[in-house]
Design an enzyme around this catalytic site. Structure first.
Site, PDB file in Angstrom:
ATOM      1  N   TYR A 197     -15.686   2.776  -0.228  1.00 37.47           N
ATOM      2  CA  TYR A 197     -14.731   3.164  -1.279  1.00 37.47           C
ATOM      3  C   TYR A 197     -15.427   3.240  -2.642  1.00 37.47           C
ATOM      4  O   TYR A 197     -15.253   4.199  -3.392  1.00 37.47           O
ATOM      5  CB  TYR A 197     -13.592   2.137  -1.295  1.00 37.47           C
ATOM      6  CG  TYR A 197     -12.536   2.340  -2.354  1.00 37.47           C
ATOM      7  CD1 TYR A 197     -11.490   3.239  -2.155  1.00 37.47           C
ATOM      8  CD2 TYR A 197     -12.561   1.615  -3.547  1.00 37.47           C
ATOM      9  CE1 TYR A 197     -10.497   3.414  -3.126  1.00 37.47           C
ATOM     10  CE2 TYR A 197     -11.579   1.787  -4.521  1.00 37.47           C
ATOM     11  CZ  TYR A 197     -10.552   2.681  -4.298  1.00 37.47           C
ATOM     12  OH  TYR A 197      -9.577   2.851  -5.261  1.00 37.47           O
ATOM     13  N   THR A 231       0.618  -1.019  -6.276  1.00 31.81           N
ATOM     14  CA  THR A 231       1.073   0.110  -5.444  1.00 31.81           C
ATOM     15  C   THR A 231       1.024  -0.296  -3.965  1.00 31.81           C
ATOM     16  O   THR A 231       0.432  -1.319  -3.611  1.00 31.81           O
ATOM     17  CB  THR A 231       0.145   1.327  -5.621  1.00 31.81           C
ATOM     18  OG1 THR A 231      -1.158   0.967  -5.119  1.00 31.81           O
ATOM     19  CG2 THR A 231       0.024   1.758  -7.073  1.00 31.81           C
TER      20      THR A 231
HETATM   21  N1  LIG Z   1      -3.671   1.065  -7.263  1.00 33.12           N
HETATM   22  C1  LIG Z   1      -4.769   0.699  -7.922  1.00 33.12           C
HETATM   23  O1  LIG Z   1      -4.883  -0.406  -8.479  1.00 33.12           O
HETATM   24  C2  LIG Z   1      -5.914   1.648  -8.035  1.00 33.12           C
HETATM   25  C3  LIG Z   1      -7.064   1.213  -8.709  1.00 33.12           C
HETATM   26  C4  LIG Z   1      -8.123   2.073  -8.835  1.00 33.12           C
HETATM   27  C5  LIG Z   1      -8.047   3.354  -8.331  1.00 33.12           C
HETATM   28  N2  LIG Z   1      -6.930   3.763  -7.657  1.00 33.12           N
HETATM   29  C6  LIG Z   1      -6.903   5.124  -7.135  1.00 33.12           C
HETATM   30  O2  LIG Z   1      -5.711   5.766  -7.512  1.00 33.12           O
HETATM   31  C7  LIG Z   1      -5.310   6.697  -6.507  1.00 33.12           C
HETATM   32  C8  LIG Z   1      -3.881   6.422  -6.079  1.00 33.12           C
HETATM   33  O3  LIG Z   1      -3.822   5.091  -5.612  1.00 33.12           O
HETATM   34  P1  LIG Z   1      -2.443   4.380  -5.221  1.00 33.12           P
HETATM   35  O4  LIG Z   1      -2.720   2.926  -5.246  1.00 33.12           O
HETATM   36  O5  LIG Z   1      -1.344   4.962  -6.022  1.00 33.12           O
HETATM   37  O6  LIG Z   1      -2.305   4.855  -3.701  1.00 33.12           O
HETATM   38  P2  LIG Z   1      -1.110   4.673  -2.642  1.00 33.12           P
HETATM   39  O7  LIG Z   1      -0.061   3.791  -3.186  1.00 33.12           O
HETATM   40  O8  LIG Z   1      -1.753   4.264  -1.358  1.00 33.12           O
HETATM   41  O9  LIG Z   1      -0.561   6.148  -2.490  1.00 33.12           O
HETATM   42  C9  LIG Z   1      -1.389   7.078  -1.866  1.00 33.12           C
HETATM   43  C10 LIG Z   1      -0.722   8.432  -1.799  1.00 33.12           C
HETATM   44  O10 LIG Z   1      -1.622   9.305  -1.102  1.00 33.12           O
HETATM   45  C11 LIG Z   1      -0.957   9.846   0.024  1.00 33.12           C
HETATM   46  N3  LIG Z   1      -1.940  10.031   1.101  1.00 33.12           N
HETATM   47  C12 LIG Z   1      -2.752   9.095   1.658  1.00 33.12           C
HETATM   48  N4  LIG Z   1      -3.506   9.668   2.609  1.00 33.12           N
HETATM   49  C13 LIG Z   1      -3.174  10.977   2.642  1.00 33.12           C
HETATM   50  C14 LIG Z   1      -3.595  12.075   3.411  1.00 33.12           C
HETATM   51  N5  LIG Z   1      -4.521  11.960   4.368  1.00 33.12           N
HETATM   52  N6  LIG Z   1      -3.038  13.273   3.188  1.00 33.12           N
HETATM   53  C15 LIG Z   1      -2.074  13.414   2.248  1.00 33.12           C
HETATM   54  N7  LIG Z   1      -1.637  12.417   1.474  1.00 33.12           N
HETATM   55  C16 LIG Z   1      -2.179  11.206   1.682  1.00 33.12           C
HETATM   56  C17 LIG Z   1       0.135   8.856   0.365  1.00 33.12           C
HETATM   57  O11 LIG Z   1       1.184   9.492   1.015  1.00 33.12           O
HETATM   58  P3  LIG Z   1       1.384   9.446   2.607  1.00 33.12           P
HETATM   59  O12 LIG Z   1       0.591   8.276   3.145  1.00 33.12           O
HETATM   60  O13 LIG Z   1       2.835   9.313   2.790  1.00 33.12           O
HETATM   61  O14 LIG Z   1       0.864  10.772   3.069  1.00 33.12           O
HETATM   62  C18 LIG Z   1       0.563   8.444  -1.031  1.00 33.12           C
HETATM   63  O15 LIG Z   1       1.377   9.452  -1.591  1.00 33.12           O
HETATM   64  C19 LIG Z   1      -6.324   6.551  -5.368  1.00 33.12           C
HETATM   65  O16 LIG Z   1      -7.339   7.512  -5.505  1.00 33.12           O
HETATM   66  C20 LIG Z   1      -6.903   5.166  -5.611  1.00 33.12           C
HETATM   67  O17 LIG Z   1      -8.211   5.045  -5.087  1.00 33.12           O
HETATM   68  C21 LIG Z   1      -5.866   2.932  -7.489  1.00 33.12           C
END
Ligand SMILES: NC(=O)c1ccc[n+]([C@@H]2O[C@H](COP(=O)([O-])OP(=O)(O)OC[C@H]3O[C@@H](n4cnc5c(N)ncnc54)[C@H](OP(=O)(O)O)[C@@H]3O)[C@@H](O)[C@H]2O)c1
Length: 307
Positions: A197, A231
């Site tokens: 990651y 999230t």
């Molecule tokens: N949350 C944090 O603290 C944090 C910190 C640093 C960076 N980030 C980055 O921010 C971004 C969003 O993170 P998040 O925490 O909001 O993620 P999340 O809660 O896991 O949401 C992920 C989203 O991506 C979709 N998704 C996952 N796999 C998919 C696939 N193969 N095809 C289509 N859609 C897919 C999911 O929908 P479905 O599974 O329903 O398709 C969901 O809408 C990511 O790039 C993550 O690395 C997050």
């Protein structure tokens, strides 16, 4: 022991700025003056967490948002949740599958140009698994899929010099120097979800540099990270971390704020990764400067892609 010391240094350095306190210090209650009326957006991973907040935030300010995710039910809920001047258009696509991405991109490009493309989708995969196309699921979703979507939209004429590309990296990339061979493990025995990651997230920084090297007629690109946001992704992939930090995790809206701000403000492109409407250094530790650069990454992507 080495890992424990590394983690202690990382958390000592970043716990405050990446938490809710960091957001409060640098953004706080500052308004987001943004009018996206008449704009066409593409947001990946738009049904959950940060992507959902970006999609709804853009639509509330007038954009037509093509929301890309897998689950039809969640996409329908997203359409219902949208308020304001714009609208959400659901696009069901598996963003880990290159063939499916090409299909969706062709449909999007057929209807015209994209003003803002947000490469938000990202997953941390602790289990080693390959997609039906034979690619490790994490690298397929976090990197190859971004490359594929971007390339297919460019080839279809949907990305122009007016397009803003925003990539959602992670503060985890501060702990990684880009090593091409670490982007995709060969098997379960050599796979480490954290390491992979961090590599994918560092690669997004280099890919942004590459996109910005393509000349004045190409879209401009920014890379950002959201801080630590509460999230489903964090709940699932990092339950221990969430337990420890849950009281200071950011809301999805706080994590999404900088993406909306970048799209509205479009500051000069260049070095740096954005957090809380500020450009920060891409490197916090000297060793990460020694990693592979954009040319080597793009060669790797092209090779991995054609296999
Ligand atoms: N949350 C944090 O603290 C944090 C910190 C640093 C960076 N980030 C980055 O921010 C971004 C969003 O993170 P998040 O925490 O909001 O993620 P999340 O809660 O896991 O949401 C992920 C989203 O991506 C979709 N998704 C996952 N796999 C998919 C696939 N193969 N095809 C289509 N859609 C897919 C999911 O929908 P479905 O599974 O329903 O398709 C969901 O809408 C990511 O790039 C993550 O690395 C997050």
């Amino acid at each position: 022991m080495k890992n424990a010391i590394g983690a202690a240094i990382f958390y000592a350095r970043f716990a405050r700025p990446f938490s809710r306190l960091g957001f409060q210090r640098r953004v706080g209650a500052a308004p987001l003056d943004a009018d996206f009326r008449g704009q066409r957006w593409v947001v990946t991973g738009a049904t959950g967490g940060i992507g959902k907040a970006i999609a709804l935030g853009a639509a509330a300010r007038g954009a037509t948002v093509l929301a890309l995710a897998r689950d039809g039910g969640k996409l329908a809920d997203l359409v219902m949740a949208s308020t304001g001047a714009g609208r959400i258009v659901p696009v069901a696509v598996d963003l880990s599958l290159m063939q499916d991405i090409r299909r969706a991109a062709a449909e999007i490009a057929r209807d015209g140009a994209v003003d803002v493309l947000v490469h938000n989708v990202g997953v941390m995969c602790h289990e080693f698994a390959r997609t039906v196309e034979g690619v490790e699921r994490g690298v397929a979703t976090n990197l190859l899929g971004h490359w594929e979507l971007d390339g297919a939209l460019r080839r279809g004429g949907a990305l122009t010099s007016r397009t803003a590309i925003i990539s959602m990296s992670s503060g985890g990339m501060y702990g990684a120097a880009l090593e091409l061979q670490a982007l995709e493990a060969k098997d379960a025995a050599t796979h480490n979800g954290f390491v992979a990651y961090a590599q994918h997230k560092r690669a997004q920084v280099e890919l942004t540099r590459y996109w910005n090297s393509l000349g004045p007629n190409a879209p401009r690109a920014w890379v950002m990270h959201p801080g630590w946001v509460d999230t489903d992704g964090v709940r699932t992939a990092l339950p221990g971390f969430r337990k420890l930090f849950r009281r200071v995790l950011r809301s999805a809206g706080e994590g999404a704020d900088t993406a909306l701000w970048l799209a509205a403000t479009r500051p000069p492109v260049g070095e740096g990764i954005w957090l809380d409407r500020h450009r920060d250094d891409e490197h916090a530790f000297g060793f990460t400067r020694k990693g592979a650069g954009p040319t080597a990454l793009v060669e790797w992507l092209a090779t991995r892609h054609s296999r």
